[in-house]
Design a protein around this motif. Structure first.
Motif, PDB file in Angstrom:
ATOM      1  N   GLU A   1       0.846  -1.190   0.000  1.00  0.00           N
ATOM      2  CA  GLU A   1       0.000   0.000   0.000  1.00  0.00           C
ATOM      3  C   GLU A   1       0.886   1.246   0.000  1.00  0.00           C
ATOM      4  OE1 GLU A   1      -3.899   1.189   2.450  1.00  0.00           O
ATOM      5  OE2 GLU A   1      -2.061   1.378   3.635  1.00  0.00           O
TER       6      GLU A   1
ATOM      7  N   PRO B   1      -3.925  10.936  -7.998  1.00  0.00           N
ATOM      8  CA  PRO B   1      -3.437   9.895  -7.093  1.00  0.00           C
ATOM      9  C   PRO B   1      -2.487   8.953  -7.806  1.00  0.00           C
ATOM     10  CG  PRO B   1      -5.628   9.348  -7.855  1.00  0.00           C
ATOM     11  CD  PRO B   1      -5.304  10.705  -8.426  1.00  0.00           C
TER      12      PRO B   1
ATOM     13  N   ASP C   1      -0.958   5.046  -8.984  1.00  0.00           N
ATOM     14  CA  ASP C   1      -1.542   3.917  -9.701  1.00  0.00           C
ATOM     15  C   ASP C   1      -2.128   2.911  -8.711  1.00  0.00           C
ATOM     16  OD1 ASP C   1      -0.745   5.008 -12.099  1.00  0.00           O
ATOM     17  OD2 ASP C   1       1.174   3.958 -12.120  1.00  0.00           O
ATOM     18  N   GLY C   2      -2.962   2.021  -9.255  1.00  0.00           N
ATOM     19  CA  GLY C   2      -3.462   0.915  -8.452  1.00  0.00           C
ATOM     20  C   GLY C   2      -4.900   1.105  -8.016  1.00  0.00           C
TER      21      GLY C   2
ATOM     22  N   CYS D   1      -7.309   2.248  -5.493  1.00  0.00           N
ATOM     23  CA  CYS D   1      -7.047   3.327  -4.537  1.00  0.00           C
ATOM     24  C   CYS D   1      -8.277   3.721  -3.740  1.00  0.00           C
ATOM     25  CB  CYS D   1      -6.527   4.571  -5.256  1.00  0.00           C
ATOM     26  SG  CYS D   1      -5.021   4.344  -6.209  1.00  0.00           S
TER      27      CYS D   1
ATOM     28  N   PRO E   1      -7.069   0.054 -11.829  1.00  0.00           N
ATOM     29  CA  PRO E   1      -5.685   0.510 -11.691  1.00  0.00           C
ATOM     30  C   PRO E   1      -5.258   1.522 -12.743  1.00  0.00           C
ATOM     31  CG  PRO E   1      -5.727  -1.664 -12.679  1.00  0.00           C
ATOM     32  CD  PRO E   1      -7.147  -1.338 -12.301  1.00  0.00           C
TER      33      PRO E   1
ATOM     34  N   SER F   1      -4.187   9.783  -0.618  1.00  0.00           N
ATOM     35  CA  SER F   1      -4.604   8.577  -1.327  1.00  0.00           C
ATOM     36  C   SER F   1      -3.861   7.381  -0.765  1.00  0.00           C
ATOM     37  CB  SER F   1      -4.351   8.705  -2.835  1.00  0.00           C
ATOM     38  OG  SER F   1      -2.963   8.805  -3.103  1.00  0.00           O
ATOM     39  N   ARG F   2      -4.517   6.233  -0.841  1.00  0.00           N
ATOM     40  CA  ARG F   2      -3.921   4.950  -0.470  1.00  0.00           C
ATOM     41  C   ARG F   2      -4.141   4.006  -1.637  1.00  0.00           C
ATOM     42  NH1 ARG F   2      -3.034   4.106   5.117  1.00  0.00           N
ATOM     43  NH2 ARG F   2      -3.523   5.955   6.368  1.00  0.00           N
ATOM     44  N   CYS F   3      -3.058   3.575  -2.261  1.00  0.00           N
ATOM     45  CA  CYS F   3      -3.148   2.767  -3.471  1.00  0.00           C
ATOM     46  C   CYS F   3      -2.344   1.477  -3.311  1.00  0.00           C
ATOM     47  CB  CYS F   3      -2.615   3.542  -4.677  1.00  0.00           C
ATOM     48  SG  CYS F   3      -3.490   5.106  -4.980  1.00  0.00           S
TER      49      CYS F   3
END
Length: 219
Positions: A55, A81, A83-84, A86, A132, A156-158
């Motif tokens: 993460e 934000p 990638d991924g 999120c 993603p 953001s948390r991705c």
């Protein structure tokens, strides 16, 4: 920082945990032993294992950012934000007092609606997505007869694979744990604990700084 080898000391209280003798601040690299594939630092220490999901937390505090008034009564904020898959948290300076909010995500497939005219009473809005390929997120506040909103901070948390982190090849060695020694003489035990969450912070990623190699031996 040169890559040097430091042997770890076994903790007598737990034969599955070890403490590095090297406590200098900076990023460390540990080759995962065959019988400890989930070796991890304590929860909260920035860390990741090569080839596995991690993460990435990206925090933007103290912005005081005004949006774009692209239409009467509408204010838009454009956020980028990582990638991924999120989740996004947005905090406004003042309460929105029931204003409608739209959130759209833009990616390879075009725009995707995440929130449509949701009324927000307070200062905080949270939204998530699993695509993603998202490159930008547009947060639009319907501020008719209200003061123009000001964005105080966002984060953001991705979740991404560690192989896509913006780091040098020294952080891509197969079967390795990388962790950030937080400060001089702070004890960072390493234990075989698969339940520990792999997490790093965008502002603390090492870039081209070389990690220090730490050797471990499990009996």
């Amino acid at each position: 920082m040169t890559s040097l080898a430091f042997v770890m000391t076994v903790l007598s209280a737990d034969p599955a945990c070890f403490v590095p003798r090297d406590a200098t601040p900076g990023w460390k690299q540990v080759t995962l032993p065959a019988n400890a594939p989930a070796l991890a630092a304590p929860e909260g220490v920035p860390q990741f294992r090569s080839g596995q999901d991690v993460e990435v937390v990206d925090v933007h505090p103290g912005l005081w950012l005004s949006g774009s008034h692209y239409s009467p009564g509408l204010t838009r904020f454009t956020l980028k934000p990582g990638d991924g898959a999120c989740s996004l948290s947005v905090v406004f300076k003042e309460r929105l007092r029931g204003a409608k909010v739209d959130v759209e995500a833009w990616g390879p497939g075009g725009n995707m609606t995440l929130v449509h005219e949701e009324r927000v009473a307070g200062t905080k809005l949270e939204v998530g997505w699993g695509n993603p390929g998202v490159r930008e997120v547009y947060v639009t506040v319907h501020d008719h007869l209200r003061d123009a909103p000001v964005l105080q901070e966002w984060s953001s948390r991705c979740v991404v694979n560690a192989s896509s982190l913006p780091v040098s090849d020294a952080y891509r060695l197969r079967g390795s744990l990388y962790y950030l020694q937080p400060a001089q003489n702070v004890v960072v035990p390493l234990c075989n604990k698969p339940e520990v969450h792999m997490r790093v912070y965008a502002g603390q990623l090492p870039g081209n700084e070389l990690p220090t190699a730490v050797s471990v031996k499990l009996d």
